[in-house]
Design a protein around this motif. Structure first.
Motif, short mmCIF file in Angstrom:
data_model
loop_
_atom_site.label_atom_id
_atom_site.label_comp_id
_atom_site.label_asym_id
_atom_site.label_seq_id
_atom_site.Cartn_x
_atom_site.Cartn_y
_atom_site.Cartn_z
N VAL A 47 0.20 18.90 10.67
CA VAL A 47 -1.01 18.07 10.72
C VAL A 47 -2.11 18.88 11.41
N LYS A 48 -3.12 19.28 10.64
CA LYS A 48 -4.18 20.16 11.15
C LYS A 48 -5.01 19.45 12.22
N ASP A 49 -5.02 20.01 13.42
CA ASP A 49 -5.79 19.47 14.54
C ASP A 49 -5.48 18.00 14.82
N GLY A 50 -4.30 17.56 14.39
CA GLY A 50 -3.93 16.15 14.61
C GLY A 50 -4.82 15.18 13.85
N ASP A 51 -5.46 15.65 12.73
CA ASP A 51 -6.47 14.82 12.06
C ASP A 51 -5.92 13.51 11.50
N LEU A 52 -4.66 13.51 11.04
CA LEU A 52 -4.06 12.28 10.54
C LEU A 52 -3.95 11.24 11.65
N PHE A 53 -3.51 11.69 12.83
CA PHE A 53 -3.36 10.77 13.97
C PHE A 53 -4.72 10.23 14.41
N ASP A 54 -5.75 11.08 14.36
CA ASP A 54 -7.11 10.65 14.72
C ASP A 54 -7.60 9.56 13.77
N ALA A 55 -7.33 9.74 12.46
CA ALA A 55 -7.78 8.76 11.47
C ALA A 55 -7.08 7.42 11.68
N ILE A 56 -5.79 7.48 12.03
CA ILE A 56 -5.03 6.25 12.28
C ILE A 56 -5.56 5.54 13.53
N LYS A 57 -5.83 6.32 14.58
CA LYS A 57 -6.37 5.73 15.82
C LYS A 57 -7.76 5.14 15.59
N ALA A 58 -8.53 5.75 14.70
CA ALA A 58 -9.89 5.26 14.41
C ALA A 58 -9.87 4.04 13.49
N GLY A 59 -8.71 3.76 12.88
CA GLY A 59 -8.61 2.60 11.98
C GLY A 59 -9.07 2.87 10.56
N THR A 60 -9.41 4.12 10.26
CA THR A 60 -9.86 4.46 8.90
C THR A 60 -8.68 4.77 7.97
N ALA A 61 -7.49 4.97 8.57
CA ALA A 61 -6.27 5.22 7.78
C ALA A 61 -5.11 4.45 8.40
N SER A 62 -4.12 4.16 7.56
CA SER A 62 -2.91 3.49 8.07
C SER A 62 -1.72 3.94 7.23
N ILE A 63 -0.52 3.65 7.73
CA ILE A 63 0.70 4.04 7.01
C ILE A 63 1.55 2.81 6.75
N LYS A 64 2.09 2.72 5.53
CA LYS A 64 3.05 1.68 5.17
C LYS A 64 4.33 2.36 4.73
N THR A 65 5.47 1.88 5.25
CA THR A 65 6.76 2.40 4.81
C THR A 65 7.45 1.29 4.03
N ASP A 66 7.53 1.47 2.73
CA ASP A 66 8.05 0.40 1.86
C ASP A 66 8.33 0.99 0.48
N HIS A 67 8.87 0.16 -0.41
CA HIS A 67 9.10 0.57 -1.80
C HIS A 67 8.13 -0.19 -2.71
N ILE A 68 7.76 0.44 -3.81
CA ILE A 68 6.85 -0.17 -4.77
C ILE A 68 7.63 -1.08 -5.71
N GLU A 69 7.18 -2.34 -5.80
CA GLU A 69 7.76 -3.23 -6.81
C GLU A 69 7.05 -3.01 -8.14
N ARG A 70 5.69 -3.04 -8.09
CA ARG A 70 4.92 -2.79 -9.30
C ARG A 70 3.45 -2.61 -8.97
N PHE A 71 2.71 -2.01 -9.90
CA PHE A 71 1.26 -2.00 -9.81
C PHE A 71 0.75 -3.36 -10.28
N THR A 72 -0.36 -3.81 -9.71
CA THR A 72 -1.02 -5.02 -10.18
C THR A 72 -2.43 -4.64 -10.64
#
Length: 355
Positions: A255-280
Motif C-alpha cells: 500500500v503506497k504511502d498507506g493511501d488505502l488506509f487514508d481513504a478509509i479513514k477519510a470515509g471516501t473508501a470502504s471495504i466489504k468482505t462478502d460473496h456476490i449473489e448477483r448484479f442488479t
C-alpha cells in the motif's frame, strides 16, 4: 515491458521496489520506490535506446506458431504483421520466450449472474477506456489484489465513494513511495555505489520477511496485523484485513504511502468482505442480503493466464502441451529442444530472477 504500455488504469504503478525491479546494470535514480507505469515504461525505453537494442526489435508482430524441425535443426515461426495483416515467417536456431504469463488481449473476468441487468458501466482494468469520468460517481471495485489496492485510493480522490468488495482479505504492507535513505546515499556516493547498496539492502529485507514468514508464521501474522491496526486507528473493522491463511502463502500487497488506509479513514473508501449473489440494475446484491449501489463496477479479478504469449509450440509437427511438461529451473521445457522461457520470482522482484 508490455505491461506498462498496456495498462492505463488510474494510479498504475509497480508493486515491487524499483531498486530491485530495475536492471542491475542501469541504476534507477531518484528516491521513488514505487514508480508509476509511465515512469517505468520510460525507463525501459531509455535503457533499450542507450544499449542500442531497438534496431533488433520488430514491433507490432504477433507470433502465432513455432515448430521445431529436427531435420533442419531450427525453429520455424509464423507471425502476423498487425499493421498490414500480412503473414511473416522466421527461422531461429534458438527460441527464448519473454512474454510474461498472461493474455494481453483479454483479462480474466468471471461470469457474474445478472450482469446484463446492470444499468451502469462495467470496466475491466486491462481495458480502461480513455477519459472515463468517475467524478462524483459511486464505484465498486471487485478484488483484493494489487490492482484493487492501487485503484481504490486513487479513484477515491474524485469519486463520491469507492467500495472494495473482496471474497477474502489479503495481507497488506504500507510502504513509503520515497526512500529518504537512498536519497541521502545518492548525495554522498557515486550513482552505481548508491544503487548497489540500496539493492542489497532491499533484497536482504525481502528475504528476511519471507523467511521469517515461513518459519514463524504466527509471529509475522501478529506483526503485519499490528501494523495495519496502527494505520487504521479504529476506523475500520479488522476482519476485513485479517486473512485466513499465513503470510506469504499468497503474495503480500504493498500500500503506497498507506493511501488505502487514508481513504478509509477519510470515509471516501470502504471495504466489504462478502460473496456476490448477483448484479442488479443499480449495483450488486451480496449473499448477506446487502445491496451495494454503483454507477461503475470494476472487476479487478485478475489476469487470464497464458504462457508463451499464446504461441502454440510444436516439435516435428506434434503439439507441446506446456501444462503436461516438466520445467527445469523455470527455464527449460521438457521435450522442447533449443528453447527457453524467462519467468521471474513471485516473492521478490521479477527482474532478479530474469537476470
Amino acid at each position: 515491458g508490455g505491461t506498462w504500455d498496456l495498462f492505463r488504469y488510474p494510479g498504475i504503478r509497480s508493486d515491487s521496489d524499483m531498486f530491485t525491479f530495475g536492471y542491475n546494470f542501469r541504476p534507477w535514480t531518484g528516491g521513488k520506490v514505487l514508480a508509476d507505469g509511465a515512469a517505468i515504461k520510460q525507463y525501459v525505453a531509455d535503457t533499450a535506446r542507450e544499449n542500442d537494442v531497438e534496431r533488433n526489435i520488430r514491433y507490432g508482430v504477433a507470433v502465432k506458431t513455432a515448430d521445431w524441425s529436427s531435420e533442419e535443426k531450427c525453429w520455424n515461426l509464423t507471425a502476423v504483421n498487425e499493421k498490414t495483416g500480412e503473414a511473416e515467417t522466421y527461422t531461429a536456431s534458438f527460441l527464448v520466450g519473454c512474454t510474461g504469463y498472461y493474455n494481453y488481449d483479454q483479462g480474466y473476468k468471471p461470469d457474474f449472474p445478472g450482469e446484463k441487468d446492470f444499468k451502469g458501466q462495467v470496466v475491466h482494468p486491462q481495458h480502461w477506456p480513455e477519459n472515463l469520468d468517475y467524478t462524483g460517481k459511486k464505484v465498486v471495485v471487485i478484488g483484493s489484489g494489487a490492482t484493487a489496492i492501487t485503484l481504490v485510493p486513487t479513484m477515491a480522490e474524485k469519486a463520491a465513494h469507492v467500495t472494495m468488495l473482496q471474497r477474502s482479505p489479503t495481507y497488506l504492507v504500507p510502504l513509503p513511495s520515497t526512500d529518504k535513505v537512498t536519497l541521502a546515499l545518492q548525495k554522498v556516493l557515486p550513482e552505481k555505489a548508491a544503487y548497489r547498496l540500496t539493492r542489497a539492502r532491499n533484497i536482504s529485507i525481502s528475504r528476511l520477511l519471507y523467511e521469517r514468514s515461513r518459519k514463524s508464521p504466527k509471529a509475522m501474522r501478529r506483526l503485519f496485523l499490528s501494523v495495519i491496526k496502527r494505520q487504521l486507528k479504529g476506523k475500520a473493522d479488522m476482519r476485513h484485513f485479517t486473512p485466513d491463511y499465513n503470510p506469504w502463502d499468497q503474495r503480500l500487497c504493498v500500500v503506497k504511502d498507506g493511501d488505502l488506509f487514508d481513504a478509509i479513514k477519510a470515509g471516501t473508501a470502504s471495504i466489504k468482505t462478502d460473496h456476490i449473489e448477483r448484479f442488479t440494475d443499480t449495483g450488486i446484491r451480496l449473499k448477506s442480503g446487502e445491496e451495494l449501489e454503483a454507477d461503475i463496477i470494476i472487476p479487478a479479478t485478475g489476469l487470464d493466464i497464458q504462457m508463451l504469449g499464446g504461441i502454440q509450440p510444436t516439435v516435428d509437427g506434434q503439439g507441446v502441451v506446456l501444462k503436461e511438461k516438466v520445467i527445469y529451473k523455470n527455464v527449460m521445457v521438457e521435450g522442447m529442444p533449443n528453447a527457453a522461457m524467462i519467468f521471474g520470482y513471485t516473492n521478490i522482484s521479477w527482474t532478479l530472477k530474469a537476470d
